[in-house]
Design a protein around this motif. Sequence first.
Motif, PDB file in Angstrom:
ATOM      1  N   CYS A  97      -3.103  -2.684   5.626  1.00  0.00           N
ATOM      2  CA  CYS A  97      -2.743  -3.566   4.896  1.00  0.00           C
ATOM      3  C   CYS A  97      -3.015  -4.979   5.175  1.00  0.00           C
ATOM      4  O   CYS A  97      -2.565  -5.316   6.192  1.00  0.00           O
ATOM      5  CB  CYS A  97      -1.234  -3.345   4.278  1.00  0.00           C
ATOM      6  SG  CYS A  97      -0.446  -4.467   3.419  1.00  0.00           S
TER       7      CYS A  97
ATOM      8  N   LEU B 200      -5.838  -2.963   0.997  1.00  0.00           N
ATOM      9  CA  LEU B 200      -6.416  -2.340   2.141  1.00  0.00           C
ATOM     10  C   LEU B 200      -7.596  -3.180   2.780  1.00  0.00           C
ATOM     11  O   LEU B 200      -8.520  -3.378   1.955  1.00  0.00           O
ATOM     12  CB  LEU B 200      -6.787  -0.916   1.959  1.00  0.00           C
ATOM     13  CG  LEU B 200      -5.619  -0.023   1.893  1.00  0.00           C
ATOM     14  CD1 LEU B 200      -6.138   1.497   1.459  1.00  0.00           C
ATOM     15  CD2 LEU B 200      -4.846   0.254   3.222  1.00  0.00           C
TER      16      LEU B 200
ATOM     17  N   PHE C 136       0.674   5.427  -0.533  1.00  0.00           N
ATOM     18  CA  PHE C 136      -0.322   6.663  -0.518  1.00  0.00           C
ATOM     19  C   PHE C 136       0.512   7.989  -0.646  1.00  0.00           C
ATOM     20  O   PHE C 136       1.848   8.141  -0.170  1.00  0.00           O
ATOM     21  CB  PHE C 136      -1.189   6.277   0.595  1.00  0.00           C
ATOM     22  CG  PHE C 136      -0.612   6.697   1.952  1.00  0.00           C
ATOM     23  CD1 PHE C 136      -0.686   7.853   2.579  1.00  0.00           C
ATOM     24  CD2 PHE C 136      -0.108   5.371   2.659  1.00  0.00           C
ATOM     25  CE1 PHE C 136       0.024   7.724   3.818  1.00  0.00           C
ATOM     26  CE2 PHE C 136       0.264   5.581   3.805  1.00  0.00           C
ATOM     27  CZ  PHE C 136       0.426   6.737   4.470  1.00  0.00           C
TER      28      PHE C 136
ATOM     29  N   VAL D 162       0.909  -1.218  -0.101  1.00  0.00           N
ATOM     30  CA  VAL D 162       0.145   0.167   0.058  1.00  0.00           C
ATOM     31  C   VAL D 162       1.027   1.055  -0.037  1.00  0.00           C
ATOM     32  O   VAL D 162       1.740   1.403   1.007  1.00  0.00           O
ATOM     33  CB  VAL D 162      -0.963   0.027   1.157  1.00  0.00           C
ATOM     34  CG1 VAL D 162      -1.917   1.211   1.299  1.00  0.00           C
ATOM     35  CG2 VAL D 162      -1.820  -1.223   1.238  1.00  0.00           C
TER      36      VAL D 162
ATOM     37  N   ARG E  17      -4.724   9.709  -0.949  1.00  0.00           N
ATOM     38  CA  ARG E  17      -4.685   9.347  -1.938  1.00  0.00           C
ATOM     39  C   ARG E  17      -4.036   8.128  -2.164  1.00  0.00           C
ATOM     40  O   ARG E  17      -2.704   8.165  -2.151  1.00  0.00           O
ATOM     41  CB  ARG E  17      -4.522  10.286  -3.382  1.00  0.00           C
ATOM     42  CG  ARG E  17      -4.693   9.772  -4.647  1.00  0.00           C
ATOM     43  CD  ARG E  17      -4.541  11.066  -5.501  1.00  0.00           C
ATOM     44  NE  ARG E  17      -3.131  11.716  -5.388  1.00  0.00           N
ATOM     45  CZ  ARG E  17      -2.092  11.211  -6.561  1.00  0.00           C
ATOM     46  NH1 ARG E  17      -2.807  10.553  -7.532  1.00  0.00           N
ATOM     47  NH2 ARG E  17      -1.096  11.799  -6.651  1.00  0.00           N
ATOM     48  N   VAL E  18      -4.598   6.974  -2.453  1.00  0.00           N
ATOM     49  CA  VAL E  18      -3.827   5.733  -2.402  1.00  0.00           C
ATOM     50  C   VAL E  18      -3.317   5.576  -3.723  1.00  0.00           C
ATOM     51  O   VAL E  18      -4.168   5.425  -4.886  1.00  0.00           O
ATOM     52  CB  VAL E  18      -4.874   4.403  -2.132  1.00  0.00           C
ATOM     53  CG1 VAL E  18      -4.131   2.937  -2.232  1.00  0.00           C
ATOM     54  CG2 VAL E  18      -5.358   4.642  -0.645  1.00  0.00           C
TER      55      VAL E  18
ATOM     56  N   GLU F 157      -4.585  -0.437  -3.231  1.00  0.00           N
ATOM     57  CA  GLU F 157      -6.028  -0.039  -2.850  1.00  0.00           C
ATOM     58  C   GLU F 157      -6.644  -1.335  -2.536  1.00  0.00           C
ATOM     59  O   GLU F 157      -7.381  -1.555  -1.425  1.00  0.00           O
ATOM     60  CB  GLU F 157      -6.914   0.708  -3.527  1.00  0.00           C
ATOM     61  CG  GLU F 157      -7.979   1.122  -2.973  1.00  0.00           C
ATOM     62  CD  GLU F 157      -8.644   2.376  -3.563  1.00  0.00           C
ATOM     63  OE1 GLU F 157      -9.507   2.919  -3.129  1.00  0.00           O
ATOM     64  OE2 GLU F 157      -8.257   2.743  -4.846  1.00  0.00           O
ATOM     65  N   ASP F 158      -6.473  -2.455  -3.345  1.00  0.00           N
ATOM     66  CA  ASP F 158      -7.330  -3.739  -3.164  1.00  0.00           C
ATOM     67  C   ASP F 158      -6.700  -4.526  -2.005  1.00  0.00           C
ATOM     68  O   ASP F 158      -7.254  -5.408  -1.647  1.00  0.00           O
ATOM     69  CB  ASP F 158      -7.132  -4.558  -4.607  1.00  0.00           C
ATOM     70  CG  ASP F 158      -5.455  -4.810  -4.889  1.00  0.00           C
ATOM     71  OD1 ASP F 158      -4.797  -4.073  -4.810  1.00  0.00           O
ATOM     72  OD2 ASP F 158      -5.365  -5.717  -5.369  1.00  0.00           O
TER      73      ASP F 158
END
Length: 141
Positions: free
Chosen positions: A77, A62, A19, A17, A54-55, A59-60
């Motif tokens: 995560c 998280l 960001f 992750v 903002r990722v 993102e999938d």
Amino acid sequence: MPEDATVRSGQCHCGTVRFEARLSDGFATIRRCTCSFCRMRGAIAVSAEMGGVRVLEGEDALTSYRFNTGIAQHFFCSRCGIYTHHQRRSNPNQYGVNVACLSGISPFDFEEVPVTDGINHPGDIGGVARQAGVLRYFPAT
């Protein structure tokens, strides 16, 4: 204390992750909390307004956790388990960002960190946030 840059990059421990956080007021909003969850998590957070996190990647990966009133949403995560940020209960239009996930920043860079009284959350007592104390770090000489 680190320089007060407005936009900081960050990531979880494993790097899945990644960001970017636009801090609301640099590091002036740094704090810890005494609620049951924050006490166990032990993280120091700094504020970003809604849309300020903002990722960029992962993102999938998280996952989120909600408890008590379900208003606050804490993001982690799913691979390494590191808490990256959360949507606040005290202000759902604001995020708390884990300082330890920000590039070039350590929670030990701050000599003093205000501690918010999360046990007596303002949403529960019909008041304003109260300070419970101050966390101090004294590096060994």
